[in-house]
Design a protein around this motif. Structure first.
Motif, PDB file in Angstrom:
ATOM      1  N   ASN A  53       1.020  -0.962   0.034  1.00  0.00           N
ATOM      2  CA  ASN A  53      -0.174   0.072   0.050  1.00  0.00           C
ATOM      3  C   ASN A  53       0.788   1.598  -0.145  1.00  0.00           C
ATOM      4  N   GLY A 303     -14.523   2.882   0.030  1.00  0.00           N
ATOM      5  CA  GLY A 303     -13.454   2.406  -0.956  1.00  0.00           C
ATOM      6  C   GLY A 303     -13.702   2.359  -2.659  1.00  0.00           C
ATOM      7  N   VAL A 316      -8.964   2.148  -4.214  1.00  0.00           N
ATOM      8  CA  VAL A 316      -8.543   3.212  -3.372  1.00  0.00           C
ATOM      9  C   VAL A 316      -9.366   3.509  -2.232  1.00  0.00           C
ATOM     10  N   VAL A 336      -3.834   4.142  -1.061  1.00  0.00           N
ATOM     11  CA  VAL A 336      -4.119   2.696  -2.369  1.00  0.00           C
ATOM     12  C   VAL A 336      -3.746   1.618  -1.792  1.00  0.00           C
TER      13      VAL A 336
END
Length: 342
Positions: A53, A303, A316, A336
Motif C-alpha cells: 500500500n 473505497g 483507493v 491505495v
C-alpha cells in the motif's frame, strides 16, 4: 560559475532518470499479467500473494509523528504450495511474512481428506471455522483490512488441530474444529484447548450462520477461558451484497482484552460494471465495546476496488479508526491498497 551550473544540470538529469525509472517500474507492475497460479503438473501447484500500500496517515498513529506511518508499505507476503496426493487427498503449505516485524510464519500446513460432500477432515495447521470464510465470502477485501472478528483480536484465521467440515444437501453446511487456541502466530503451550464451530443455512442468495468458540487456560493462564459467540448474515445478487455480524466476547476472570464485550459490523459491496467487471464500491462500519464500558472502538471504511491487470487488484480507500476515550487514539488514513497474485 560554469562548474556550479554544470553540477546543477547533472543533478537535475539524475533526478529525472530516477523518477523515470520509478515510474517505469510502477507501470511495469501494473501492466503485468500474472497467472493466478503456477501449475507444475496435474498434482502440484505453486502460488503467491503480496499485499502492499501507499497511505497518508493523520492522527495519533505512532509515538512519534504521522510521517513515520505514512508512505509505501508491504503488509503481507504469502507463498503457497498445494499437492494433490489422490483424488480425495490434498496437502497444503502456506508461508506468511508479516511485514510489520519481518517474521515468517507457517500459516497453513495440513492434510485434507474428502470422504464425501457431507464429510471431510483437515489435520495440521488449518483454517479456523470463521475468519477466512467471512473475509473471502462476505467482506472480500482482506488486502485493504482484516475482517471484523480478526481485526479486534477476537478470532484468528489459522490454528493447529483437527477440523471436520461438510454440506448437508443444497442449503446447509458446517465446520467444527478442536485446536490449541493460541493461533498460528503464537507458540502452543499445551495448557488448554479450544473447541469452535460454525453452522450455516443458505438459499437464494441469503446466508445465515452461527459461530461459537469455547477455550480453557489460554497461554497457561488460570481463568483465561475465552468464549465467543457470533451470528452473521448476508444477502447478495449480481448487483450488490449487504451483510453484517454481531459478536459477544469474554475472556473469563483473567485481566485480558475482553470482559462481556459486544460488537457489530455492517458492510456492503456494490458492483460498478460500467467501470469494469471487477470494479466494486465497498462500505463498512464496525463498533466493538471490548469491556462493556460504553466506550466503543469503531472503524469506518469506504473505497472503490478495481482490477488493474489479471492478478492485480487496486483499492483507493479511506479508513477512520477511533479507539474511543480509553484508547486515546484516533487515526484517519487515505491510501491505495494493492494485491498482487500469481
Amino acid at each position: 560559475m560554469h562548474i556550479n551550473k554544470l553540477a546543477k544540470e547533472n543533478m537535475t538529469i539524475r533526478k529525472t532518470a530516477i523518477a523515470t525509472a520509478v515510474a517505469s517500474l510502477a507501470t511495469g507492475l501494473l501492466a503485468a499479467t500474472p497467472a493466478y497460479a503456477v501449475k507444475v503438473n496435474d498434482n502440484l501447484e505453486v502460488n503467491g500473494k503480496v499485499f502492499a500500500n501507499f497511505i497518508s496517515v493523520d492522527g495519533k498513529a505512532t509515538s512519534a509523528d504521522d510521517d513515520a506511518a505514512s508512505g509505501f508499505h508491504f503488509d503481507r507476503t504469502y507463498l503457497e504450495v498445494r499437492g494433490k496426493l489422490t483424488p480425495e487427498d490434498m496437502v497444503r503449505i502456506t508461508l506468511d511474512q508479516k511485514a510489520s516485524d519481518g517474521q515468517v510464519f507457517v500459516k497453513y500446513a495440513y492434510w485434507q481428506h474428502k470422504y464425501s460432500d457431507a464429510f471431510s477432515i483437515k489435520a495440521g495447521q488449518n483454517h479456523t471455522p470463521l475468519v477466512d470464510y467471512i473475509q473471502t465470502e462476505m467482506w472480500g477485501h482482506r488486502y485493504v483490512q482484516k475482517t471484523f472478528s480478526d481485526y479486534y483480536g477476537a478470532e484468528t484465521s489459522s490454528d493447529l488441530g483437527v477440523s471436520a467440515l461438510g454440506k448437508g444437501g443444497d442449503n446447509f453446511e458446517y465446520y467444527v474444529s478442536a485446536m490449541n487456541g493460541e493461533g498460528y502466530t503464537h507458540t502452543p503451550n499445551g495448557a488448554g484447548y479450544a473447541l469452535m464451530g460454525r453452522v450455516e443455512w443458505h438459499a437464494a442468495g441469503a446466508h445465515v450462520g452461527l459461530f461459537g468458540h469455547s477455550e480453557t487456560d489460554r497461554d497457561g493462564v488460570d481463568g483465561y477461558d475465552p468464549t465467543r459467540a457470533e451470528i452473521y448474515a448476508w444477502w447478495e445478487n449480481k448487483a450488490f451484497m449487504i451483510g453484517g455480524q454481531y459478536l459477544t466476547a469474554d475472556d473469563g476472570d483473567a485481566a485480558t482484552k475482553f470482559k462481556d464485550g459486544t460488537g457489530y459490523n455492517v458492510l456492503t459491496n456494490i458492483k460498478v460494471p460500467a467501470m469494469g467487471d471487477k470494479t466494486t464500491v465497498f462500505l463498512r462500519y464496525d463498533s466493538m465495546d471490548e469491556k462493556d464500558t460504553g466506550d466503543d472502538h469503531t472503524l469506518t471504511i469506504a473505497g472503490i476496488e478495481f482490477e488493474a491487470a489479471k492478478g492485480v487488484m487496486l483499492a483507493v480507500d479511506y479508513q477512520s479508526d477511533d479507539k474511543g476515550t480509553a484508547g486515546s487514539k484516533s487515526v484517519d488514513t487515505i491510501g491505495v491498497h494493492s494485491q498482487f497474485k500469481f
